[in-house]
Design a protein around this motif. Sequence first.
Motif, PDB file in Angstrom:
ATOM      1  N   ARG A  10       0.094   8.884  -5.597  1.00 45.74           N
ATOM      2  CA  ARG A  10       0.034  10.174  -4.958  1.00 45.74           C
ATOM      3  C   ARG A  10       0.988  11.106  -5.884  1.00 45.74           C
ATOM      4  NH1 ARG A  10       3.166  12.265   0.324  1.00 45.74           N
ATOM      5  NH2 ARG A  10       4.903  11.031  -0.444  1.00 45.74           N
ATOM      6  N   VAL A  11       1.951  10.588  -6.262  1.00 48.43           N
ATOM      7  CA  VAL A  11       3.033  11.395  -7.177  1.00 48.43           C
ATOM      8  C   VAL A  11       2.487  11.612  -8.603  1.00 48.43           C
ATOM      9  CG1 VAL A  11       5.232  11.267  -8.589  1.00 48.43           C
ATOM     10  CG2 VAL A  11       4.905  10.613  -6.188  1.00 48.43           C
ATOM     11  N   VAL A  12       1.497  10.640  -9.067  1.00 46.13           N
ATOM     12  CA  VAL A  12       0.917  11.004 -10.308  1.00 46.13           C
ATOM     13  C   VAL A  12      -0.170  11.796 -10.252  1.00 46.13           C
ATOM     14  CG1 VAL A  12      -0.715   9.369 -12.010  1.00 46.13           C
ATOM     15  CG2 VAL A  12       1.480   8.426 -11.174  1.00 46.13           C
ATOM     16  N   ALA A  13      -1.262  11.914  -9.209  1.00 43.91           N
ATOM     17  CA  ALA A  13      -2.075  12.659  -8.948  1.00 43.91           C
ATOM     18  C   ALA A  13      -1.633  14.108  -8.736  1.00 43.91           C
ATOM     19  CB  ALA A  13      -2.938  12.198  -7.826  1.00 43.91           C
ATOM     20  N   ALA A  14      -0.380  14.393  -8.018  1.00 41.56           N
ATOM     21  CA  ALA A  14       0.129  15.521  -7.695  1.00 41.56           C
ATOM     22  C   ALA A  14       0.603  16.240  -9.074  1.00 41.56           C
ATOM     23  CB  ALA A  14       1.426  15.271  -6.610  1.00 41.56           C
ATOM     24  N   GLY A  15       1.243  15.075  -9.759  1.00 42.12           N
ATOM     25  CA  GLY A  15       1.672  15.702 -11.146  1.00 42.12           C
ATOM     26  C   GLY A  15       0.768  16.290 -11.959  1.00 42.12           C
ATOM     27  N   LEU A  16      -0.236  15.529 -12.109  1.00 40.71           N
ATOM     28  CA  LEU A  16      -1.453  16.188 -12.901  1.00 40.71           C
ATOM     29  C   LEU A  16      -2.105  17.399 -12.322  1.00 40.71           C
ATOM     30  CD1 LEU A  16      -3.190  12.667 -13.645  1.00 40.71           C
ATOM     31  CD2 LEU A  16      -2.006  14.093 -15.152  1.00 40.71           C
ATOM     32  N   PRO A  53      -6.453  21.764  -6.614  1.00 40.85           N
ATOM     33  CA  PRO A  53      -6.368  20.989  -5.450  1.00 40.85           C
ATOM     34  C   PRO A  53      -7.607  19.935  -5.465  1.00 40.85           C
ATOM     35  CG  PRO A  53      -6.910  23.324  -4.949  1.00 40.85           C
ATOM     36  CD  PRO A  53      -6.411  23.395  -6.310  1.00 40.85           C
ATOM     37  N   ILE A  54      -8.535  20.381  -6.032  1.00 45.16           N
ATOM     38  CA  ILE A  54      -9.789  19.471  -5.962  1.00 45.16           C
ATOM     39  C   ILE A  54      -9.206  18.301  -6.863  1.00 45.16           C
ATOM     40  CG2 ILE A  54     -12.049  19.229  -6.891  1.00 45.16           C
ATOM     41  CD1 ILE A  54     -12.364  22.147  -6.121  1.00 45.16           C
ATOM     42  N   VAL A  55      -8.609  18.297  -7.944  1.00 41.17           N
ATOM     43  CA  VAL A  55      -8.317  17.464  -8.664  1.00 41.17           C
ATOM     44  C   VAL A  55      -7.312  16.583  -8.180  1.00 41.17           C
ATOM     45  CG1 VAL A  55      -6.869  16.668 -10.737  1.00 41.17           C
ATOM     46  CG2 VAL A  55      -8.430  18.664 -10.972  1.00 41.17           C
ATOM     47  N   PHE A  56      -6.475  17.064  -7.269  1.00 42.77           N
ATOM     48  CA  PHE A  56      -5.591  16.243  -6.695  1.00 42.77           C
ATOM     49  C   PHE A  56      -6.347  15.284  -5.527  1.00 42.77           C
ATOM     50  CE2 PHE A  56      -3.303  15.362  -2.774  1.00 42.77           C
ATOM     51  CZ  PHE A  56      -2.092  14.505  -3.021  1.00 42.77           C
ATOM     52  N   LEU A  57      -7.256  16.021  -4.708  1.00 43.46           N
ATOM     53  CA  LEU A  57      -7.935  15.269  -3.678  1.00 43.46           C
ATOM     54  C   LEU A  57      -8.704  14.122  -4.462  1.00 43.46           C
ATOM     55  CD1 LEU A  57      -8.919  18.168  -1.372  1.00 43.46           C
ATOM     56  CD2 LEU A  57      -7.260  16.308  -0.972  1.00 43.46           C
ATOM     57  N   VAL A  58      -9.307  14.589  -5.571  1.00 46.04           N
ATOM     58  CA  VAL A  58     -10.373  13.420  -6.264  1.00 46.04           C
ATOM     59  C   VAL A  58      -9.648  12.266  -6.759  1.00 46.04           C
ATOM     60  CG1 VAL A  58     -11.769  13.075  -8.163  1.00 46.04           C
ATOM     61  CG2 VAL A  58     -12.221  15.017  -6.691  1.00 46.04           C
ATOM     62  N   LEU A  59      -8.542  12.530  -7.495  1.00 43.39           N
ATOM     63  CA  LEU A  59      -7.668  11.359  -7.895  1.00 43.39           C
ATOM     64  C   LEU A  59      -7.094  10.650  -7.024  1.00 43.39           C
ATOM     65  CD1 LEU A  59      -5.912  13.474 -10.960  1.00 43.39           C
ATOM     66  CD2 LEU A  59      -7.443  11.734 -11.109  1.00 43.39           C
ATOM     67  N   PHE A  60      -6.665  10.999  -5.765  1.00 41.94           N
ATOM     68  CA  PHE A  60      -5.931  10.171  -4.831  1.00 41.94           C
ATOM     69  C   PHE A  60      -6.857   9.521  -4.115  1.00 41.94           C
ATOM     70  CE2 PHE A  60      -4.185   9.799  -0.646  1.00 41.94           C
ATOM     71  CZ  PHE A  60      -3.045   8.988  -0.935  1.00 41.94           C
ATOM     72  N   GLY A  78       0.849  -1.187  -0.083  1.00 46.33           N
ATOM     73  CA  GLY A  78      -0.129   0.149   0.041  1.00 46.33           C
ATOM     74  C   GLY A  78       0.762   1.349   0.135  1.00 46.33           C
ATOM     75  N   ASP A  79       1.649   1.367   0.844  1.00 45.10           N
ATOM     76  CA  ASP A  79       2.748   2.370   0.834  1.00 45.10           C
ATOM     77  C   ASP A  79       3.521   2.636  -0.453  1.00 45.10           C
ATOM     78  OD1 ASP A  79       1.907   2.802   3.343  1.00 45.10           O
ATOM     79  OD2 ASP A  79       3.794   2.091   4.396  1.00 45.10           O
ATOM     80  N   SER A  80       3.950   1.836  -1.102  1.00 51.85           N
ATOM     81  CA  SER A  80       4.625   1.775  -2.490  1.00 51.85           C
ATOM     82  C   SER A  80       3.537   2.270  -3.581  1.00 51.85           C
ATOM     83  CB  SER A  80       5.035   0.404  -2.710  1.00 51.85           C
ATOM     84  OG  SER A  80       6.136   0.015  -1.858  1.00 51.85           O
ATOM     85  N   LEU A  81       2.402   1.813  -3.238  1.00 47.02           N
ATOM     86  CA  LEU A  81       1.438   1.932  -4.630  1.00 47.02           C
ATOM     87  C   LEU A  81       0.693   3.279  -4.378  1.00 47.02           C
ATOM     88  CD1 LEU A  81      -0.294   0.889  -6.938  1.00 47.02           C
ATOM     89  CD2 LEU A  81      -1.950  -0.020  -5.362  1.00 47.02           C
TER      90      LEU A  81
END
Length: 274
Positions: free
Chosen positions: A124-130, A143-150, A115-118
């Motif tokens: 988290r990195v992918v969502a933050a990058g987008l 910020p909403i995009v990040f929260l939703v994606l993650f 879980g930590d790796s995934l």
Amino acid sequence: MKIGQNISKDEKKLVKQLFWRSMTMYASVNFVSMGGGGFAYSMMPFINKFYDNDKDKAEALNRNAQYFSTTIPFSSFIMGIAASMEKENSQRDDFDAESINAIKTSLMGPLAGIGDSLFWGVWRVVAAGLAINFARSGNVLAPIVFLVLFNVPNFLLRYYGGFLGYSLGSKYIEKIYANGLIEILTKAASVLGLIMVGAMTIDLINFETTLTWSMNGEEILNVQEVLDDIFPGLIPMIITLVSFKLLNSKKVSVIGLILILMAVGVVLSLLGIV
């Protein structure tokens, strides 16, 4: 197999309550049980349903309040398995209640690694990058995009994980008992759990001495290097075993042990040993 198809309507309601309650798992964290309090709180609907007398309920709550720590999205899966085992324990006089914590301990380490790796290392990195791409263009939805994606995969995994864990537990634990394999499963889970807890020792306990011996201004002995050559992690292991011995003797409380370790650390630091 469709997730949850072998679960009754009442049990599905309990699993849904487990899902909502699982969000409090790390609401109250301490060094003794980590998320154990939240785990027990999530299990309460099952405990109240399966056990009739207060003594059995108290034992179940105490059992489920023991140390527990894993990646949150996978927590409900373990809770579901534990809930199905509590059901079996309430129905079988020959059920080994210790196997419940053994299974929990054996699962929380490997699932935490996955879980930590995934989630923390990749998604988290992918969502933050987008989301950063939106932020660079001045879009207030970043910020909403990040929260939703993650969080969408997080909540979906947590929701269906509870049903999957409970469904698998109910299905396979009965087969294990029928085949007489429960003792083997408990032993294997206990061994794996001890391995995981032992591995955590070297990762969580850090002790490096600065002691050296010099002659004519030249260092001739570095104590830490000698210790590492003899037995890497020897001092952390000794600290762990001594702490366990003190706690197991009932002569020192957890808070008392923490204060003792803090005091010893300060003294060793002042003496220039660490």
